[in-house]
Design an enzyme around this catalytic site. Structure first.
Site, PDB file in Angstrom:
ATOM      1  N   SER A  19      11.798   8.122   9.440  1.00 27.62           N
ATOM      2  CA  SER A  19      10.742   8.973   8.896  1.00 27.62           C
ATOM      3  C   SER A  19      10.641   8.798   7.381  1.00 27.62           C
ATOM      4  O   SER A  19      11.115   7.796   6.836  1.00 27.62           O
ATOM      5  CB  SER A  19      11.045  10.427   9.257  1.00 27.62           C
ATOM      6  N   ASN A  20      10.022   9.738   6.677  1.00 28.45           N
ATOM      7  CA  ASN A  20       9.908   9.671   5.217  1.00 28.45           C
ATOM      8  C   ASN A  20       9.970  11.077   4.624  1.00 28.45           C
ATOM      9  O   ASN A  20      10.079  12.054   5.367  1.00 28.45           O
ATOM     10  CB  ASN A  20       8.614   8.947   4.818  1.00 28.45           C
ATOM     11  N   HIS A  21       9.884  11.177   3.292  1.00 28.31           N
ATOM     12  CA  HIS A  21      10.116  12.458   2.605  1.00 28.31           C
ATOM     13  C   HIS A  21       8.877  13.338   2.480  1.00 28.31           C
ATOM     14  O   HIS A  21       8.894  14.314   1.741  1.00 28.31           O
ATOM     15  CB  HIS A  21      10.666  12.202   1.198  1.00 28.31           C
ATOM     16  N   ALA A  37       1.658  11.109   5.828  1.00 30.25           N
ATOM     17  CA  ALA A  37       2.391   9.880   5.514  1.00 30.25           C
ATOM     18  C   ALA A  37       2.852   9.315   6.855  1.00 30.25           C
ATOM     19  O   ALA A  37       3.965   9.576   7.320  1.00 30.25           O
ATOM     20  CB  ALA A  37       3.580  10.190   4.611  1.00 30.25           C
TER      21      ALA A  37
END
Ligand code: CTP
Length: 239
Positions: A30-32, A98
């Protein structure tokens, strides 16, 4: 019509937050992304009387309003399916999520055990939700995408405007100190076809959301004006 009222009753689809791409039953890639930008946009639109559908990846934010529907999704493919079910009825689509560009090719049915010193994951491309909408969108439908760039920012953002058939790209540069996608602040430049790029100072994401919605409302008002003009009047405007 006053810009505060122009979006009243409009059906707006917003994607927000990250996606999580499963590797096995306990792990994901995943991402932030915090989802703050998408949720702030939803709030401003609800205050202006729009009907908002928020398709949200896993975030720690809450929002409730009688004119808001939230669909919680996890992966990019789930996000696409939830959006596709709304594409036809959408007046304005804002792609603030995102989305993970790739996902693991296979998802292990049981927890992956450590066996060797190195471990390789083969990834495959995820669908591009903004591009899917861009492919089928009708002339009255308006779409906004985000671009997070580290170099040749304007050039890359312009490419996205064209490639994804967007009406506006909100450019964030990672070279702007204090403005990154996990932060509370953002510094944006708006790109629209035929209009000089418009840059704004570093602000709280809630204030950035107002700038973006004001710009969408201005475009929407112009579009309404153009489509109510005769073809002759329309041609003269571009002479
Ligand atoms: N986006 C999307 N679906 C994807 C990837 C991106 O809807 N699978 C949307 C994002 O929500 C954003 C815009 O497209 O509004 C730009 O996303 P970005 O990831 O920066 O662009 P890419 O085309 O993936 O280009 P790159 O990662 O190579 O910079």
């Amino acid at each position: 019509m006053h810009s505060q009222k122009i979006l009243s009753g409009k059906k707006v689809l917003i994607t927000a937050g990250p996606t999580q791409e499963a590797l096995d039953p306990v792990r994901f890639i995943s991402n932030h992304s915090s989802g703050r930008m998408g949720y702030s946009l939803a709030k401003v639109l609800l205050n202006r009387g729009a009907q908002v559908t928020l398709v949200s990846g896993p975030v720690h934010l809450k929002l409730a309003h009688p004119a808001l529907r939230i669909y919680d999704v996890v992966s990019a493919r789930e996000m696409l399916a939830a959006c596709q079910a709304r594409f036809d009825e959408t007046d304005i689509a804002i792609f603030a999520a995102a989305v993970a560009d790739y996902r693991p090719e296979t998802v292990a049915a049981t927890k992956i055990k450590k066996r060797s010193d190195t471990f390789q994951i083969r990834m495959v491309r995820n669908p591009d939700i903004a591009s899917e909408f861009g492919r089928i969108k009708l002339p009255h439908q308006y779409s906004v995408g985000f671009a997070l760039e580290t170099n040749d920012e304007l050039e890359h953002a312009r490419e996205k405007l064209i490639k994804k058939n967007l009406d506006m790209v909100v450019l964030n540069s990672l070279n702007d100190p204090g403005a990154c996608f996990a932060s509370a602040n953002n510094k944006i430049t708006l790109l629209r076809p035929g209009i000089h790029p418009q840059s704004f100072p570093l602000k709280d994401k809630r204030l950035v959301a107002i700038d973006i919605i004001d710009a969408i409302a201005a475009d929407w008002a112009n579009q309404a004006k153009l489509s109510s003009q005769s073809p002759h009047e329309y041609e003269n405007m571009y002479r």
